[in-house]
Scaffold this motif. Structure first.
Motif, short mmCIF file in Angstrom:
data_model
loop_
_atom_site.label_atom_id
_atom_site.label_comp_id
_atom_site.label_asym_id
_atom_site.label_seq_id
_atom_site.Cartn_x
_atom_site.Cartn_y
_atom_site.Cartn_z
N TYR A 91 37.70 47.73 29.21
CA TYR A 91 39.25 47.39 29.38
C TYR A 91 40.04 47.70 29.90
N ILE A 92 41.33 47.31 30.24
CA ILE A 92 42.58 46.77 30.77
C ILE A 92 43.42 45.91 30.26
N THR A 93 44.70 46.57 29.90
CA THR A 93 45.83 45.70 29.17
C THR A 93 46.94 45.47 30.01
N LEU A 94 46.77 44.16 30.10
CA LEU A 94 47.50 43.72 31.36
C LEU A 94 48.47 42.20 31.11
N THR A 95 49.39 42.79 30.92
CA THR A 95 50.39 41.78 29.37
C THR A 95 50.42 40.32 30.28
N GLY A 96 50.03 39.22 30.38
CA GLY A 96 50.21 38.01 30.08
C GLY A 96 49.08 37.12 31.42
N VAL A 97 48.22 39.10 31.99
CA VAL A 97 47.27 38.54 33.00
C VAL A 97 46.76 36.76 33.38
N GLN A 98 47.02 36.61 31.77
CA GLN A 98 45.22 35.17 32.06
C GLN A 98 46.13 34.31 32.04
N GLU A 111 27.69 50.25 43.75
CA GLU A 111 26.55 50.67 43.32
C GLU A 111 27.24 51.73 42.09
N ARG A 112 28.64 51.93 43.05
CA ARG A 112 28.97 53.76 42.31
C ARG A 112 30.72 53.48 42.23
N SER A 113 30.86 52.49 41.90
CA SER A 113 32.22 52.18 42.22
C SER A 113 32.79 50.74 42.16
N PHE A 114 33.74 50.17 41.69
CA PHE A 114 34.40 49.40 41.37
C PHE A 114 35.69 49.25 41.45
N ASP A 115 36.34 48.43 42.38
CA ASP A 115 38.09 48.14 42.50
C ASP A 115 38.58 47.18 41.91
N LEU A 116 39.17 46.86 41.20
CA LEU A 116 40.24 45.70 40.57
C LEU A 116 41.47 45.39 41.56
N LEU A 117 42.08 44.28 41.46
CA LEU A 117 43.48 44.08 41.78
C LEU A 117 43.45 42.63 41.30
N GLY A 141 24.41 41.72 38.70
CA GLY A 141 25.25 41.99 37.46
C GLY A 141 25.90 41.89 36.46
N SER A 142 27.09 42.46 37.79
CA SER A 142 27.73 43.19 37.52
C SER A 142 29.19 42.20 37.47
N SER A 143 30.63 41.90 36.31
CA SER A 143 31.13 40.78 36.71
C SER A 143 32.85 40.99 35.61
N LYS A 144 33.93 40.32 35.56
CA LYS A 144 34.60 40.70 35.54
C LYS A 144 35.07 39.48 33.90
N LYS A 145 35.69 38.94 33.20
CA LYS A 145 36.16 38.58 32.23
C LYS A 145 38.09 38.53 31.99
N ASP A 149 45.59 38.93 27.72
CA ASP A 149 46.73 40.40 27.77
C ASP A 149 45.60 41.21 28.31
N THR A 150 44.08 41.21 28.81
CA THR A 150 43.37 42.16 28.82
C THR A 150 42.20 41.19 29.83
N VAL A 151 42.15 42.57 31.14
CA VAL A 151 40.63 42.25 32.21
C VAL A 151 39.56 42.93 31.29
N ILE A 152 38.74 42.60 31.43
CA ILE A 152 37.08 43.64 30.60
C ILE A 152 36.68 42.87 32.31
#
Length: 229
Positions: A91-98, A111-117, A141-145, A149-152
Motif C-alpha cells: 500500500y502506497i499513499t499518494l494524495t490525489g493519485v485517483q 519474478e522477484r521485483s516490481f517498480d512503480l512510476l 497474475g500480479s496487478s495494481k489498483k 489517495d492510495t496505490v495498491i
C-alpha cells in the motif's frame, strides 16, 4: 561598407534594369549573382526593422515546450504491506493519485521485483522500486489498483498458501542478523542454557571439560538446596 535599406533597394532596381539589357552570358550570370546577394541583404535589413516579429518567432518554440515539463521525480520510501493466501499487497499513499489518467500509473513486474512510476501527479513524478522479493511471484497474475489517495500493488504468490515473514530477502537478512543467539522472550535460565550449549558445541576438549564440571557442580548445589529446603 554598410548600406541602408533604401540604398539596397535602389541597387536592386538598377541590377534588374542592367539584367534586362545584358546579352552576354558571363555578364548575365554575374548580374544574377549580384541580384541574389542584394535580395538577401534586403531581407536581413527588413527583419532588423521588425524586432517584435523576431521576438514572436523566438517565443513560439517556448510555448510548445512548456506543457511537456512535468517536474522532478520523488522516490517513494514509505509503504505498508500485508498478505493473503494468494497475494502480497503493498500500500502506497499518494494524495490525489485517483485524479491522474490511468495510463500515468505504471507498474512493471518481474519474478522477484516490481517498480512503480506515477507520472505528473501535482507536477511531480513518483517512483518506487523493490528488488529481491522474499519469494517468486507470478508476473501475469500480479496487478495494481488505484484507490482514493492510495496505490495498491498486488503481487501474486507463485506458491500459494505460503507465508512471507518479510517483503524482501534483504529485510530478512538484516532482521536475522539483529536476533540474539537465543530467544530473549523465553525463561532467562533457558536462554543461558542455549548459550552454554553453543559454546560447548563450538569449544575444544578443555572447554567441554570445564563446562561439564560447572554443570555437575551446579546440579549438586541445586540438589543440596532442595534437600536443605
Amino acid at each position: 561598407l554598410s548600406f541602408t535599406l533604401t540604398q539596397l533597394q535602389k541597387d536592386l532596381e538598377e541590377v534588374k534594369v542592367l539584367l534586362e539589357k545584358a546579352t552576354r552570358k558571363r555578364v548575365r550570370d554575374a548580374l544574377i549573382a549580384e541580384k541574389s546577394k542584394i535580395e538577401t541583404e534586403v531581407k536581413n535589413k527588413t527583419q532588423q526593422k521588425s524586432p517584435r516579429k523576431a521576438e514572436l518567432d523566438n517565443e513560439k518554440p517556448a510555448a510548445v515546450v512548456a506543457p511537456i515539463t512535468t517536474g522532478y521525480t520523488v522516490k517513494i520510501s514509505n509503504y505498508g504491506w500485508d498478505q493473503s493466501d494468494k497475494f502480497v499487497k503493498i500500500y502506497i499513499t499518494l494524495t490525489g493519485v485517483q485524479q491522474v489518467p490511468t495510463e500515468n500509473v505504471q507498474v512493471h513486474f518481474t519474478e522477484r521485483s516490481f517498480d512503480l512510476l506515477v507520472k505528473n501527479l501535482n507536477g511531480k513524478n513518483y517512483s518506487m522500486i523493490v528488488n529481491n522479493l522474499l519469494k517468486p511471484i507470478s508476473v501475469e497474475g500480479s496487478s495494481k489498483k488505484v484507490k482514493t489517495d492510495t496505490v495498491i500493488i498486488l503481487c501474486r504468490k507463485k506458491a500459494e498458501n505460503t507465508r512471507w515473514d518479510y517483503l524482501t530477502q534483504v529485510e530478512k537478512e538484516c532482521k536475522e542478523k539483529e536476533k540474539p543467539s537465543y530467544d530473549t522472550e523465553t525463561d532467562p535460565s533457558e536462554g543461558l542454557m542455549n548459550v552454554l550449549k553453543k559454546i560447548y558445541e563450538d569449544g575444544d576438549d578443555d572447554m567441554k571439560r570445564t563446562i561439564n564440571k560447572a554443570w555437575v557442580q551446579s546440579r549438586e548445589k541445586q540438589a543440596k538446596g532442595e534437600t536443605e529446603f
